[in-house]
Design an enzyme around this catalytic site. Structure first.
Site, PDB file in Angstrom:
ATOM      1  N   ASN A 190       0.862  -1.182   0.000  1.00  9.79           N
ATOM      2  CA  ASN A 190       0.000   0.000   0.000  1.00  9.79           C
ATOM      3  C   ASN A 190       0.899   1.232   0.000  1.00  9.79           C
ATOM      4  O   ASN A 190       1.527   1.556   1.001  1.00  9.79           O
ATOM      5  CB  ASN A 190      -0.896  -0.018   1.242  1.00  9.79           C
ATOM      6  CG  ASN A 190      -1.768   1.209   1.347  1.00  9.79           C
ATOM      7  OD1 ASN A 190      -1.954   1.940   0.373  1.00  9.79           O
ATOM      8  ND2 ASN A 190      -2.320   1.448   2.531  1.00  9.79           N
TER       9      ASN A 190
ATOM     10  N   LYS B  97       0.019   4.314  -0.217  1.00  7.16           N
ATOM     11  CA  LYS B  97      -0.602   5.470   0.429  1.00  7.16           C
ATOM     12  C   LYS B  97      -0.408   6.726  -0.442  1.00  7.16           C
ATOM     13  O   LYS B  97      -0.533   6.623  -1.666  1.00  7.16           O
ATOM     14  CB  LYS B  97      -0.073   5.640   1.851  1.00  7.16           C
ATOM     15  CG  LYS B  97      -0.211   4.342   2.667  1.00  7.16           C
ATOM     16  CD  LYS B  97       0.149   4.484   4.108  1.00  7.16           C
ATOM     17  CE  LYS B  97       0.012   3.136   4.812  1.00  7.16           C
ATOM     18  NZ  LYS B  97       0.276   3.241   6.259  1.00  7.16           N
TER      19      LYS B  97
ATOM     20  N   HIS C 110      -9.085   0.484   5.631  1.00  7.19           N
ATOM     21  CA  HIS C 110      -7.765   0.659   6.231  1.00  7.19           C
ATOM     22  C   HIS C 110      -7.886   1.525   7.481  1.00  7.19           C
ATOM     23  O   HIS C 110      -8.742   2.410   7.558  1.00  7.19           O
ATOM     24  CB  HIS C 110      -6.814   1.307   5.216  1.00  7.19           C
ATOM     25  CG  HIS C 110      -5.388   1.318   5.642  1.00  7.19           C
ATOM     26  ND1 HIS C 110      -4.887   2.253   6.528  1.00  7.19           N
ATOM     27  CD2 HIS C 110      -4.346   0.506   5.316  1.00  7.19           C
ATOM     28  CE1 HIS C 110      -3.608   2.013   6.721  1.00  7.19           C
ATOM     29  NE2 HIS C 110      -3.248   0.964   6.004  1.00  7.19           N
TER      30      HIS C 110
ATOM     31  N   GLU D  41      -6.311   3.971   8.550  1.00 13.59           N
ATOM     32  CA  GLU D  41      -6.246   5.418   8.310  1.00 13.59           C
ATOM     33  C   GLU D  41      -7.569   5.951   7.798  1.00 13.59           C
ATOM     34  O   GLU D  41      -7.950   7.082   8.115  1.00 13.59           O
ATOM     35  CB  GLU D  41      -5.108   5.716   7.328  1.00 13.59           C
ATOM     36  CG  GLU D  41      -3.742   5.468   7.946  1.00 13.59           C
ATOM     37  CD  GLU D  41      -2.623   5.333   6.943  1.00 13.59           C
ATOM     38  OE1 GLU D  41      -1.483   5.078   7.372  1.00 13.59           O
ATOM     39  OE2 GLU D  41      -2.885   5.471   5.726  1.00 13.59           O
TER      40      GLU D  41
ATOM     41  N   GLU E 195      -4.640  -5.582  10.769  1.00 14.10           N
ATOM     42  CA  GLU E 195      -3.630  -4.547  10.982  1.00 14.10           C
ATOM     43  C   GLU E 195      -3.839  -3.915  12.354  1.00 14.10           C
ATOM     44  O   GLU E 195      -4.675  -3.036  12.522  1.00 14.10           O
ATOM     45  CB  GLU E 195      -3.677  -3.503   9.874  1.00 14.10           C
ATOM     46  CG  GLU E 195      -5.074  -3.033   9.471  1.00 14.10           C
ATOM     47  CD  GLU E 195      -5.016  -1.749   8.665  1.00 14.10           C
ATOM     48  OE1 GLU E 195      -3.971  -1.449   8.065  1.00 14.10           O
ATOM     49  OE2 GLU E 195      -6.031  -1.036   8.658  1.00 14.10           O
TER      50      GLU E 195
ATOM     51  N   GLY F 193       3.224   1.948  11.282  1.00 15.31           N
ATOM     52  CA  GLY F 193       4.097   3.104  11.206  1.00 15.31           C
ATOM     53  C   GLY F 193       4.795   3.452  12.510  1.00 15.31           C
ATOM     54  O   GLY F 193       5.410   4.514  12.625  1.00 15.31           O
TER      55      GLY F 193
ATOM     56  N   SER G  87       3.901  -2.659  10.313  1.00 18.78           N
ATOM     57  CA  SER G  87       5.366  -2.588  10.350  1.00 18.78           C
ATOM     58  C   SER G  87       6.019  -3.872   9.855  1.00 18.78           C
ATOM     59  O   SER G  87       6.983  -4.368  10.447  1.00 18.78           O
ATOM     60  CB  SER G  87       5.849  -2.241  11.763  1.00 18.78           C
ATOM     61  OG  SER G  87       5.409  -0.951  12.142  1.00 18.78           O
TER      62      SER G  87
END
Length: 253
Positions: free
Chosen positions: A9, A11, A95, A97, A166, A172, A212
């Protein structure tokens, strides 16, 4: 046997030119790979160009999101049909985010999953808990809620579904779930799929780990019986690094 799937991904990274350069370098690095399904998820602006640059390679292309409606007055949005027209065969949905930065709800995720399957896109549906939810022992409660809503009304169309676990606390941050923690959660997700959908479907659905993922930890994660690949963020932006992750998924690291 479930064929492992590894998706990068990107992003909000890479221009059209940068995407084409990546494709040229990466497809040479994985030209002999036949036992892992590989997917790249560029920004929408680079999707069509990347699909063209990867033509004939066997590497798939994914959208990073979509709108649940087929068309309409939704400024700035993109439909499942538009993704297919641009060359995508997959789409990432829900996702963390999208959920936490843009307020996407469980119900919206479910509507998008149904839209994707209706357009013959493979949905990569993301689920996962925050650090606060994990520390308060609510991981399975959160996952069950997300899965229930995300799978609502899917039933027979679930044959193409991919689930990505996830843990939000590992995205991150440099932290990641241990292989044992990932396996525990993935086994729970598979059992939940069997309860919501069907046991035979649950046995064949791929469940990816995302959080990660790097060349140094992917092999131990992929060795777990219910971890069927990875959804990769930052480490997927470099073709060499992502090729190493593919190798690790194959047990070659």
């Amino acid at each position: 046997m479930r064929t492992p799937l590894v998706a990068a991904n990107w992003k909000m990274h890479k221009t059209v030119g940068e995407a084409a350069a990546y494709a040229h370098a990466f497809r040479a690095l994985v030209a002999e790979v036949r036992d892992v399904e590989i997917v790249l998820a560029p920004p929408f602006t680079a999707l069509h160009a990347l699909a063209g640059a990867l033509a004939g390679s066997g590497i798939g292309v994914a959208g990073q999101d979509l709108h649940a409606e087929r068309q309409g007055a939704f400024t700035g949005e993109i439909s499942a049909g538009m993704l297919r027209d641009a060359g995508a065969g997959y789409v990432i949905i829900g996702h963390s985010e999208r959920r936490h930065l843009f307020g996407e709800t469980d119900a919206e995720v479910g509507a998008k999953v149904r839209a994707a399957t209706g357009a013959r896109l493979v949905p990569i549906m993301c689920v996962g808990e925050t650090l606060a939810e994990r520390e308060s022992n609510r991981t399975f409660e959160v996952l069950d809620r997300q899965l229930q809503a995300g799978l609502a009304g899917l039933a027979a169309a679930a044959g193409s579904l991919v689930v990505a676990y996830e843990p939000v606390w590992a995205i991150g941050t440099g932290r990641n779930a241990t292989p044992e923690q990932a396996q525990e959660v993935h086994a729970h997700i598979r059992a939940r799929l069997a309860g919501v959908l069907d046991e035979s479907i649950a046995r064949t659905r791929r469940i990816l780990y995302g959080g990660s993922v790097k060349p140094g930890n992917v092999a131990a994660l992929a060795a777990q019986p219910d971890v069927d690949g990875a959804l990769v963020g930052g480490a997927g932006l470099d073709p060499g690094s992502f090729a190493e992750i593919v190798a690790g998924t194959r047990g070659l690291l």
